[in-house]
Write a protein that holds these residues in place. Structure first.
Motif, PDB file in Angstrom:
ATOM      1  N   ARG A  10      27.531 -22.047  97.322  1.00  0.00           N
ATOM      2  CA  ARG A  10      27.474 -20.881  96.461  1.00  0.00           C
ATOM      3  C   ARG A  10      27.049 -19.688  97.298  1.00  0.00           C
ATOM      4  NH1 ARG A  10      23.771 -22.915  91.656  1.00  0.00           N
ATOM      5  NH2 ARG A  10      23.848 -20.709  91.142  1.00  0.00           N
ATOM      6  N   ASP A  21      26.221 -15.519  93.632  1.00  0.00           N
ATOM      7  CA  ASP A  21      26.256 -16.525  92.566  1.00  0.00           C
ATOM      8  C   ASP A  21      24.875 -17.050  92.205  1.00  0.00           C
ATOM      9  OD1 ASP A  21      29.002 -16.327  92.581  1.00  0.00           O
ATOM     10  OD2 ASP A  21      29.282 -18.042  93.921  1.00  0.00           O
ATOM     11  N   LEU A  22      23.871 -16.810  93.057  1.00  0.00           N
ATOM     12  CA  LEU A  22      22.531 -17.361  92.842  1.00  0.00           C
ATOM     13  C   LEU A  22      21.681 -16.424  91.991  1.00  0.00           C
ATOM     14  CD1 LEU A  22      21.752 -18.560  96.461  1.00  0.00           C
ATOM     15  CD2 LEU A  22      22.473 -19.964  94.544  1.00  0.00           C
ATOM     16  N   ARG A  23      20.834 -17.027  91.155  1.00  0.00           N
ATOM     17  CA  ARG A  23      19.853 -16.244  90.402  1.00  0.00           C
ATOM     18  C   ARG A  23      18.816 -15.722  91.386  1.00  0.00           C
ATOM     19  NH1 ARG A  23      19.471 -21.149  86.966  1.00  0.00           N
ATOM     20  NH2 ARG A  23      17.437 -21.291  87.951  1.00  0.00           N
ATOM     21  N   PRO A  24      18.145 -14.613  91.078  1.00  0.00           N
ATOM     22  CA  PRO A  24      17.164 -14.059  92.021  1.00  0.00           C
ATOM     23  C   PRO A  24      16.097 -15.065  92.461  1.00  0.00           C
ATOM     24  CG  PRO A  24      17.603 -12.491  90.282  1.00  0.00           C
ATOM     25  CD  PRO A  24      18.327 -13.758  89.916  1.00  0.00           C
ATOM     26  N   GLU A  25      15.623 -15.919  91.551  1.00  0.00           N
ATOM     27  CA  GLU A  25      14.579 -16.886  91.923  1.00  0.00           C
ATOM     28  C   GLU A  25      15.092 -17.979  92.851  1.00  0.00           C
ATOM     29  OE1 GLU A  25      16.029 -17.930  87.735  1.00  0.00           O
ATOM     30  OE2 GLU A  25      15.440 -16.122  88.757  1.00  0.00           O
ATOM     31  N   GLU A  26      16.394 -18.090  93.037  1.00  0.00           N
ATOM     32  CA  GLU A  26      16.963 -19.067  93.959  1.00  0.00           C
ATOM     33  C   GLU A  26      17.274 -18.456  95.325  1.00  0.00           C
ATOM     34  OE1 GLU A  26      20.390 -20.262  91.713  1.00  0.00           O
ATOM     35  OE2 GLU A  26      19.335 -21.925  90.764  1.00  0.00           O
ATOM     36  N   ARG A  27      16.974 -17.194  95.517  1.00  0.00           N
ATOM     37  CA  ARG A  27      17.342 -16.502  96.751  1.00  0.00           C
ATOM     38  C   ARG A  27      16.183 -16.363  97.724  1.00  0.00           C
ATOM     39  NH1 ARG A  27      21.351 -11.520  95.266  1.00  0.00           N
ATOM     40  NH2 ARG A  27      22.660 -12.654  93.795  1.00  0.00           N
TER      41      ARG A  27
END
Length: 155
Positions: free
Chosen positions: A21, A25-31
């Protein structure tokens, strides 16, 4: 139903594989990763404990004595972490407090209020689960006791 065996085979090959991804495509908390240090949790817990009515101060006898001396030094200020120790993991925290309470108040009630306020503040501000708040009542402040560090102070 009109699919050929070949089309079904291609679909099942990609369905089980993780797909890369992109950042968009990632939510901010996944970055990225957020790390909260022990000192941050100590400050939050110390401030929350001092907010409770009936808490005179935090810290064991020697820590309070050294803290009072440090405050007398020009530019010195009270330490909000005095009397506070924490252990912080990835998702949980444990807090140890040394508390001095005001004379005449119910110690178990003050301890319960401190525990509740510390848990609420730390969990709300950090997202960490507080697994325990251990409280040692180190002293009782009597109404006629002078504040440590105020005698002989030049104002």
């Amino acid at each position: 139903m009109g699919r050929s065996a070949n089309q079904e085979g291609k679909q099942s090959e990609t369905a089980g594989k993780p797909q890369a991804r992109s950042g968009a495509d990632l939510r901010p908390e996944e970055r990225g990763r957020t790390t909260i240090t022990d000192s941050v949790v100590e400050k939050i817990a110390g401030t929350a404990a001092r907010e409770v009515p009936g808490v005179h101060s935090l810290g064991a006898g020697m820590a309070r004595t050294f803290g009072a001396m440090r405050e007398r030094v020009p530019g010195g200020h009270p330490s909000v972490t005095r009397g506070v120790k924490v252990e912080v993991g990835e998702r949980q925290a444990a807090v140890d407090l040394d508390v001095v309470v005001e004379y005449g108040l119910t110690i178990p009630a003050i301890a319960a209020d401190v525990r509740g306020n510390v848990i609420s503040a730390v969990e709300r501000m950090t997202g960490l689960q507080v697994v325990e708040v251990n409280i040692v009542v180190d002293d009782v402040h009597l109404p006629d006791e002078e504040e440590q560090g105020t005698e002989g102070r030049v104002e």
